[in-house]
Scaffold this motif. Structure first.
Motif, mmCIF file in Angstrom:
data_model
loop_
_atom_site.group_PDB
_atom_site.id
_atom_site.type_symbol
_atom_site.label_atom_id
_atom_site.label_comp_id
_atom_site.label_asym_id
_atom_site.label_seq_id
_atom_site.Cartn_x
_atom_site.Cartn_y
_atom_site.Cartn_z
ATOM 1 N N VAL C 210 0.829 -1.220 0.000
ATOM 2 C CA VAL C 210 0.000 0.000 0.000
ATOM 3 C C VAL C 210 0.858 1.263 0.000
ATOM 4 O O VAL C 210 0.541 2.254 -0.673
ATOM 5 C CB VAL C 210 -0.985 -0.014 1.193
ATOM 6 C CG1 VAL C 210 -1.702 1.332 1.334
ATOM 7 C CG2 VAL C 210 -2.005 -1.139 1.000
ATOM 8 N N THR C 245 -6.726 -6.128 -3.159
ATOM 9 C CA THR C 245 -8.161 -5.828 -3.060
ATOM 10 C C THR C 245 -8.416 -4.428 -3.640
ATOM 11 O O THR C 245 -7.487 -3.656 -3.850
ATOM 12 C CB THR C 245 -8.607 -5.810 -1.585
ATOM 13 O OG1 THR C 245 -7.807 -4.832 -0.901
ATOM 14 C CG2 THR C 245 -8.418 -7.162 -0.926
ATOM 15 N N GLU C 246 -9.676 -4.107 -3.861
ATOM 16 C CA GLU C 246 -10.045 -2.760 -4.316
ATOM 17 C C GLU C 246 -9.586 -1.718 -3.291
ATOM 18 O O GLU C 246 -9.111 -0.639 -3.669
ATOM 19 C CB GLU C 246 -11.568 -2.659 -4.534
ATOM 20 C CG GLU C 246 -12.013 -3.130 -5.907
ATOM 21 C CD GLU C 246 -11.463 -2.283 -7.055
ATOM 22 O OE1 GLU C 246 -11.885 -1.132 -7.210
ATOM 23 O OE2 GLU C 246 -10.571 -2.787 -7.785
ATOM 24 N N GLU C 247 -9.710 -2.030 -2.031
ATOM 25 C CA GLU C 247 -9.263 -1.137 -0.957
ATOM 26 C C GLU C 247 -7.785 -0.754 -1.137
ATOM 27 O O GLU C 247 -7.426 0.420 -1.097
ATOM 28 C CB GLU C 247 -9.489 -1.852 0.388
ATOM 29 C CG GLU C 247 -8.966 -1.137 1.625
ATOM 30 C CD GLU C 247 -9.655 0.206 1.889
ATOM 31 O OE1 GLU C 247 -10.797 0.388 1.417
ATOM 32 O OE2 GLU C 247 -9.029 1.078 2.522
ATOM 33 N N LYS C 248 -6.956 -1.760 -1.391
ATOM 34 C CA LYS C 248 -5.525 -1.473 -1.546
ATOM 35 C C LYS C 248 -5.217 -0.688 -2.819
ATOM 36 O O LYS C 248 -4.162 -0.057 -2.927
ATOM 37 C CB LYS C 248 -4.714 -2.789 -1.556
ATOM 38 C CG LYS C 248 -4.631 -3.438 -0.168
ATOM 39 C CD LYS C 248 -3.766 -4.701 -0.190
ATOM 40 C CE LYS C 248 -3.841 -5.411 1.162
ATOM 41 N NZ LYS C 248 -3.675 -6.859 1.069
ATOM 42 N N LYS C 250 -6.866 1.866 -3.842
ATOM 43 C CA LYS C 250 -7.440 3.220 -3.730
ATOM 44 C C LYS C 250 -6.487 4.318 -4.192
ATOM 45 O O LYS C 250 -6.899 5.247 -4.901
ATOM 46 C CB LYS C 250 -7.853 3.483 -2.267
ATOM 47 C CG LYS C 250 -9.239 4.050 -2.133
ATOM 48 C CD LYS C 250 -9.730 4.108 -0.687
ATOM 49 C CE LYS C 250 -8.617 4.434 0.305
ATOM 50 N NZ LYS C 250 -9.090 4.296 1.713
ATOM 51 N N ASN C 251 -5.222 4.230 -3.811
ATOM 52 C CA ASN C 251 -4.276 5.296 -4.145
ATOM 53 C C ASN C 251 -3.470 5.038 -5.415
ATOM 54 O O ASN C 251 -2.563 5.803 -5.741
ATOM 55 C CB ASN C 251 -3.314 5.514 -2.979
ATOM 56 C CG ASN C 251 -4.059 6.035 -1.760
ATOM 57 O OD1 ASN C 251 -4.961 6.858 -1.884
ATOM 58 N ND2 ASN C 251 -3.706 5.523 -0.588
ATOM 59 N N GLU C 271 -13.187 -9.229 -6.847
ATOM 60 C CA GLU C 271 -13.748 -7.887 -7.071
ATOM 61 C C GLU C 271 -12.855 -7.027 -7.966
ATOM 62 O O GLU C 271 -13.321 -6.125 -8.651
ATOM 63 C CB GLU C 271 -13.930 -7.177 -5.716
ATOM 64 C CG GLU C 271 -12.586 -6.955 -5.003
ATOM 65 C CD GLU C 271 -12.692 -6.456 -3.558
ATOM 66 O OE1 GLU C 271 -13.725 -6.727 -2.920
ATOM 67 O OE2 GLU C 271 -11.737 -5.798 -3.095
ATOM 68 N N ASP C 275 -12.120 -4.066 -12.269
ATOM 69 C CA ASP C 275 -11.378 -2.809 -12.307
ATOM 70 C C ASP C 275 -10.728 -2.648 -13.686
ATOM 71 O O ASP C 275 -10.097 -3.593 -14.178
ATOM 72 C CB ASP C 275 -10.303 -2.842 -11.202
ATOM 73 C CG ASP C 275 -9.666 -1.481 -10.974
ATOM 74 O OD1 ASP C 275 -9.778 -0.974 -9.844
ATOM 75 O OD2 ASP C 275 -9.063 -0.924 -11.912
#
Lengths: 303, 303, 303
Positions: C210, C245-248, C250-251, C271, C275
């Motif tokens: 991340v 994941t999509e969360e990771k 984000k940036n 998920e 993307d």
């Protein structure tokens, strides 16, 4: 884009279109030997089924197409823990159409939801559906009987686990006045959910093949599949229960036809093979022609 | 319709016809790349044999035909208890010609009696026959020696179990004045039934390769096959008995040729591969051309 | 005659030639559907790899060529004790080009030294090289990024055993100002020999995906392969360490691309598939086109 996951995915009109195409292919096979040039069939057999696999591959090759695939899950990536959907998404980048057999019920349906451009043909999903067997059965019956209406069809043997039987009954039940006679031991009777689709006056059940054989236009024999039994004692006890012999055929109509999805073990005595009513080997040829027509339909290939 | 079940199914005239066709294919391969367009070979290997299978498949593809099949009984319907004859009758509805290997002696002959339209080529039936190996052997010898007449042929190694040896001897014995020298340990001697076909003055037996090597026009080496032995001690004791080395070749004729049906294990030292007399890899190429000619003959395909 | 044994066998100019050919094939596939007519690919998989095998076979078939081969050492002659070199020398008599996968490191190199006329493509030799995966990776990156120069490339997961990672790093390092970020747990760090090829200012190492994801133009995820671990406890402990994941994401940059050699197990959450940055399925398509171009190059086939 259309898939064939279960036999009733096609309307009777769509079947009729396939039947007519089969007639044309049989009459002029040379006209169809290049209709799938540059097209690729993925033949994905996550469990072995030589007859069905070779039928699909023959069909595609006889249309001028080519084939990639595997005959056994052992040599597929699934051993590395990959999901079926990932496999299918990769294969979609290689092939134009896909025939798949998988031991899990619903596998072909799942696959059809993951693809965008590649039609899926269910070549058998566990004890569930096997629509191209039904297609072979229907083409054979239509070839010899010209029409499905008003036929009396006997289904004999393992009516409980026999998925080809269940599918055929549902497909035939869409035609006019088809009568079914279910012939099986108590333990292997047609399950209620499948009987519920049929009008009550259109079926009867019996344990005795000989007593009803003279009524039949079509006799569909089935294999008692060892792999469907939990106990092997139970299998041994039931497997020889209904063996078709020339003796039992004595009172059958001259133009009755005998079908069987094959492979047979011993449920039809070899002496019956020479009887002109025995069409179970021709049935595999009709199955191959049916798969040719099906591939053409799903790829929208024309001559 | 003709089959090829055992090497003597073809007359010497029929072999001559194949030899001439092979010469033409080698001279002008491009002339033959479409002679089997729209034809399908069923390549049915009920036991694995990669070399033979790929040779047949290459042959058919190089003629413009296509191939279906399996490489292993494990993926065939036989695991569901189907008889060989039922399998063959179904395959006949798919394919135009069939090459089959089966572990049971007589399997190909049985199959040939069940079919009506599909020629059967025996690609090996147990310890019995392997006629396309004999075909490869004959083409190779004829290519280098121009004629079979008056040759002295040494056969070395496992003469007891080596089916390719038995077949080759019977095929060569039809030509004029062919002399055989059987070179083997006592335990692996040529069996009497095969010697009985040959005139007594036309063969000798010895345990010693070196003492006879200068007489030979052809030296046919053979693999001591582990799978033919009951005891693995016996195998270990005998497998290295006759290993061909450059040293042993010292007194051989300059134009002697060395054949081997392959796969070899260690019965020919790798140093021999570079000897110009070593033609066992070329032999596999002649085998492939022989299978092309054979498929053409049985399908009555012409350019 | 040229082989492809390891990724650096080709210069960047040769890769550029392949990239341009891929562009042309994608733009006009019909122009290439007969460039390998009458050519035969031997697809020799001494260990199973369905994805790679089917990619090669698709490539050859889409060029108009044909395919022979096996998908599994179990059905090859190697079970009879034959050496790899003998197998290859025989196959050379059948086929025009060969793609081979073998569990032993160096197998493809050895094979390339035994042949005279048949180019060898290494389709994976143990933990060693897998140059057509590198080819697929490079084509994918070039397709989306137009150039390799000045890219920042993150490599995440098993950097110790991941041969595709090692090869990709060496191939990318030949371009101008490529920066690498190696993201892995301590136990699976990039080995020193591979880092030694890279200028020190051009790579960094971290345990935390991340914290670096916003720097990346390319994120290459890798599978933690069970078969590379000696202890299965160790495998269980590490396999879930880096799951994308999509969360990771984000940036991450909007035009970052996510690659993966596939098969994945769970290192990319499903998920993420939706993307637009996820291009790992497209990557398999580019791999197939790359193999088409490669086969053409090695056979010197032109349209």
């Amino acid at each position: 884009m259309k898939h064939l996951i279960e036999p009733l995915d096609f309307t009777t009109e769509e079947y009729e279109e396939i039947f007519r195409l089969v007639d044309n292919i049989i009459a002029n096979p040379g006209d169809y030997s290049h209709v799938c040039d540059n097209k690729l069939l993925a033949s994905l057999f996550f469990e072995p089924s030589t007859r069905t696999r070779l039928s699909f591959e023959t069909a595609m090759l006889r249309l001028g197409g080519q084939v990639i695939g595997f005959s056994d899950a052992g040599v597929s990536s699934s051993t590395k823990g990959e999901t079926l959907l990932d496999t299918i998404r990769v294969i979609e980048n290689y092939a134009d159409i896909c025939a798949m057999r998988h031991p899990k019920e619903g596998a072909a349906l799942m696959a059809s939801k993951a693809v965008k451009t590649m039609p899926i043909i269910n070549a058998g999903d566990g004890g569930h559906f096997h629509p191209t067997q039904t297609l072979a059965d229907l083409i054979t019956i239509r070839h010899y009987k010209k029409s499905f209406d008003n036929l009396t069809v006997g289904l004999c043997g393992d009516l409980k686990f026999g998925r080809t039987i269940h599918s055929l009954v549902r497909a035939l039940n869409r035609y006019k006045n088809v009568k079914f006679i279910f012939i099986s031991p108590e333990e292997l009777k047609m399950p209620d959910p499948f009987k519920n689709f049929i009008d009550e006056e259109n079926y009867t059940e019996t344990r005795d093949l000989v007593s009803v054989i003279d009524d039949l236009d079509v006799l569909y024999m089935s294999r008692v599949q060892k792999e469907r039994f939990v106990s092997s004692d139970e299998y041994e006890r039931l497997k020889d229960y209904y063996i078709l012999t020339e003796e039992k055929l004595k009172n059958a109509k001259e133009d009755m036809i005998i079908l069987h999805p094959l492979p047979r073990v011993n449920e039809i005595a070899p002496e019956v093979d020479k009887d002109p009513r025995a069409v179970y080997f021709e049935q595999t040829k009709f199955g191959m022609y049916g798969r040719m027509a099906l591939i053409m339909k799903l790829l929208e290939a024309t001559k």
